[in-house]
Design a protein around this motif. Structure first.
Motif, PDB file in Angstrom:
ATOM      1  N   HIS A 225       0.809  -1.229   0.000  1.00 42.44           N
ATOM      2  CA  HIS A 225       0.000   0.000   0.000  1.00 42.44           C
ATOM      3  C   HIS A 225       0.843   1.281   0.000  1.00 42.44           C
ATOM      4  O   HIS A 225       0.664   2.174   0.826  1.00 42.44           O
ATOM      5  N   ILE A 226       1.762   1.355  -0.952  1.00 44.87           N
ATOM      6  CA  ILE A 226       2.666   2.497  -1.180  1.00 44.87           C
ATOM      7  C   ILE A 226       3.382   2.978   0.080  1.00 44.87           C
ATOM      8  O   ILE A 226       3.793   4.132   0.171  1.00 44.87           O
ATOM      9  N   GLY A 227       3.556   2.111   1.042  1.00 45.10           N
ATOM     10  CA  GLY A 227       4.344   2.484   2.208  1.00 45.10           C
ATOM     11  C   GLY A 227       3.566   3.093   3.350  1.00 45.10           C
ATOM     12  O   GLY A 227       4.144   3.735   4.232  1.00 45.10           O
ATOM     13  N   GLY A 228       2.243   2.920   3.374  1.00 41.04           N
ATOM     14  CA  GLY A 228       1.463   3.333   4.533  1.00 41.04           C
ATOM     15  C   GLY A 228       1.419   4.833   4.759  1.00 41.04           C
ATOM     16  O   GLY A 228       1.557   5.311   5.891  1.00 41.04           O
ATOM     17  N   LEU A 229       1.183   5.589   3.691  1.00 36.57           N
ATOM     18  CA  LEU A 229       1.105   7.045   3.815  1.00 36.57           C
ATOM     19  C   LEU A 229      -0.109   7.430   4.664  1.00 36.57           C
ATOM     20  O   LEU A 229      -1.247   7.122   4.314  1.00 36.57           O
ATOM     21  N   ILE A 230       0.139   8.117   5.789  1.00 37.46           N
ATOM     22  CA  ILE A 230      -0.945   8.512   6.694  1.00 37.46           C
ATOM     23  C   ILE A 230      -1.026  10.033   6.817  1.00 37.46           C
ATOM     24  O   ILE A 230      -1.470  10.568   7.839  1.00 37.46           O
ATOM     25  N   ALA A 231      -0.645  10.724   5.745  1.00 41.35           N
ATOM     26  CA  ALA A 231      -0.624  12.193   5.772  1.00 41.35           C
ATOM     27  C   ALA A 231      -2.009  12.799   5.913  1.00 41.35           C
ATOM     28  O   ALA A 231      -2.145  13.951   6.334  1.00 41.35           O
ATOM     29  N   HIS A 239      -0.488  19.124   8.992  1.00 40.68           N
ATOM     30  CA  HIS A 239       0.781  19.353   8.279  1.00 40.68           C
ATOM     31  C   HIS A 239       0.952  18.285   7.198  1.00 40.68           C
ATOM     32  O   HIS A 239       1.979  17.632   7.093  1.00 40.68           O
ATOM     33  N   GLU A 240      -0.100  18.139   6.390  1.00 43.08           N
ATOM     34  CA  GLU A 240      -0.140  17.096   5.362  1.00 43.08           C
ATOM     35  C   GLU A 240       1.008  17.219   4.374  1.00 43.08           C
ATOM     36  O   GLU A 240       1.633  16.224   4.004  1.00 43.08           O
ATOM     37  N   ALA A 241       1.283  18.435   3.915  1.00 43.64           N
ATOM     38  CA  ALA A 241       2.344  18.618   2.912  1.00 43.64           C
ATOM     39  C   ALA A 241       3.693  18.163   3.461  1.00 43.64           C
ATOM     40  O   ALA A 241       4.465  17.477   2.769  1.00 43.64           O
ATOM     41  N   GLU A 242       3.971  18.517   4.702  1.00 42.50           N
ATOM     42  CA  GLU A 242       5.233  18.114   5.318  1.00 42.50           C
ATOM     43  C   GLU A 242       5.307  16.596   5.473  1.00 42.50           C
ATOM     44  O   GLU A 242       6.352  15.975   5.215  1.00 42.50           O
ATOM     45  N   ALA A 243       4.190  15.979   5.888  1.00 47.92           N
ATOM     46  CA  ALA A 243       4.168  14.525   6.051  1.00 47.92           C
ATOM     47  C   ALA A 243       4.351  13.825   4.711  1.00 47.92           C
ATOM     48  O   ALA A 243       5.052  12.810   4.610  1.00 47.92           O
ATOM     49  N   THR A 244       3.734  14.358   3.658  1.00 42.93           N
ATOM     50  CA  THR A 244       3.887  13.770   2.328  1.00 42.93           C
ATOM     51  C   THR A 244       5.328  13.887   1.853  1.00 42.93           C
ATOM     52  O   THR A 244       5.875  12.953   1.241  1.00 42.93           O
ATOM     53  N   GLN A 245       5.966  15.005   2.125  1.00 41.72           N
ATOM     54  CA  GLN A 245       7.370  15.163   1.759  1.00 41.72           C
ATOM     55  C   GLN A 245       8.253  14.182   2.520  1.00 41.72           C
ATOM     56  O   GLN A 245       9.222  13.655   1.973  1.00 41.72           O
TER      57      GLN A 245
END
Length: 360
Positions: A225-231, A239-245
């Motif tokens: 699952h693309i590495g468990g992105l929980i942004a 702080h979604e943008a920072e978490a996505t980065q």
């Protein structure tokens, strides 16, 4: 060596045992949208799905094949452990053997072609609590013996976050598990047997996973699952943008490990926050491609098509999308790629990562 993991207990308000999840039937909602199949001839290996009979949801071979044969050319599949059909009269360490036996039985039914030509569970990924240490070899060998043509490796869900609401694994996972000596002693038993590890983590743990990949370069890791992105979850949304980065930077580091493959899917699970399950009508494949495409394209650009594979993650992703629609979305996302790259994404990478013998 005893396990360091505790089984997570789910209880009703009165203290009696309760199922982990009572699943909602959203079939009427999903039926509100149907599509014509895109590229119906393209051969596909579904790199990740489950079969189970849980409260509120029966999803066994008939149900899965109804999905798999809804228009796309699903040639074979990879069965991933889902916490079902554990043995009850065996030691705790050995209970996962029952699920591999179950999956192999379902694969034999599919091989009979009584319900169609899709080779369900042509690869089987079982469960194993690696924190039993080297003793887990007994379970791994028993699983391999029970499904000698199909058994390919194990998954132990190790996702953990400081937000306790996100810690919903079947086990209570402590932080730093991927570097714990008992886990490593169990993990070491995989590579010597040619078995892979399906990793299900949250994105803040990806650098820990990279360390594991470097320490055991002979062991294939299939990242779920693309590495468990929980942004988009509660804690990270502000702080979604920072978490996505952070996710992107960690994925770039992980891509330096040639033994790591990435599964493109799983974003239909509601707790990840994409919201496709909460729409008045189900999203069409164009909308899904628009929302999910940037994340999948980043993975493909970072790891290359030869290390990325599409997955339905059914039935969990059925909370947000119908099976034929999710594969249409994947095909829309893949449109800019070459014919060879598409073949890798839909078929060849899964065949390579799981050592499958599935005819085109």
């Amino acid at each position: 060596m005893p396990s360091i993991l505790q089984v997570r207990q789910h209880k009703n308000p009165d203290g009696t045992p309760a199922p982990a999840h009572v699943l909602k039937d959203n079939s009427a909602w999903r039926a509100l949208h149907r599509e014509e199949i895109i590229e119906p001839e393209r051969p596909i290996i579904d790199a990740h799905h489950h079969l189970w009979d849980k409260p509120g949801q029966t999803y066994l071979i008939r149900e899965f094949l109804a999905d798999a044969q809804s228009g796309h050319n699903i040639k074979g599949t990879v069965y991933i452990e889902g916490g079902s059909y554990y043995g009850k009269s065996v030691p705790e360490m050995m209970k996962h053997l029952g699920e591999v036996e179950f999956a192999n039985g379902m694969a034999a039914v599919a091989d009979s072609q009584a319900y169609g030509t899709t080779l369900v569970a042509s690869g089987i990924v079982g469960g194993a609590d690696l924190t039993f240490g080297a003793e887990i070899a007994e379970l791994l060998d028993a699983q391999a013996a029970s499904a000698p043509k199909r058994y390919r490796g194990i998954r132990l869900i190790t996702k953990w976050d400081a937000d306790e609401a996100l810690n919903n694994s079947r086990y209570v996972i402590p932080p730093g598990l991927l570097s714990h000596p008992q886990f490593l002693a169990g993990y070491a038993q995989l590579g010597v047997r040619g078995l892979s590890f399906d990793a299900m983590v949250y994105h803040p743990q990806l650098l820990e996973l990279a360390e594991l990949a470097r320490a055991f370069p002979e062991t294939t890791i299939n990242l779920n699952h693309i590495g468990g992105l929980i942004a988009k979850t509660r804690t990270y949304l502000s702080h979604e943008a920072e978490a996505t980065q952070q996710w992107q930077a960690s994925m770039r580091e992980l891509a330096r490990c040639p033994n790591v493959f990435v599964k493109l899917g799983g974003l239909g699970m509601p707790y990840l926050g994409f919201g496709m399950n909460a729409l008045e009508r189900p999203a069409d494949s164009k909308k899904l491609a628009e929302v999910w495409g940037p994340y999948f394209n980043f993975c493909i650009e970072t790891f290359g098509p030869e290390r990325c594979m599409f997955e339905s993650n059914f039935p969990p992703d059925r909370d947000s999308v119908e099976y034929h629609v999710v594969w249409n979305a994947f095909k829309r996302i893949a449109m800019p790629y070459t014919s060879d790259e598409k073949h890798a994404l839909f078929f060849d990478t899964a065949a390579k990562a799981y050592r499958l013998k599935v005819s085109l």
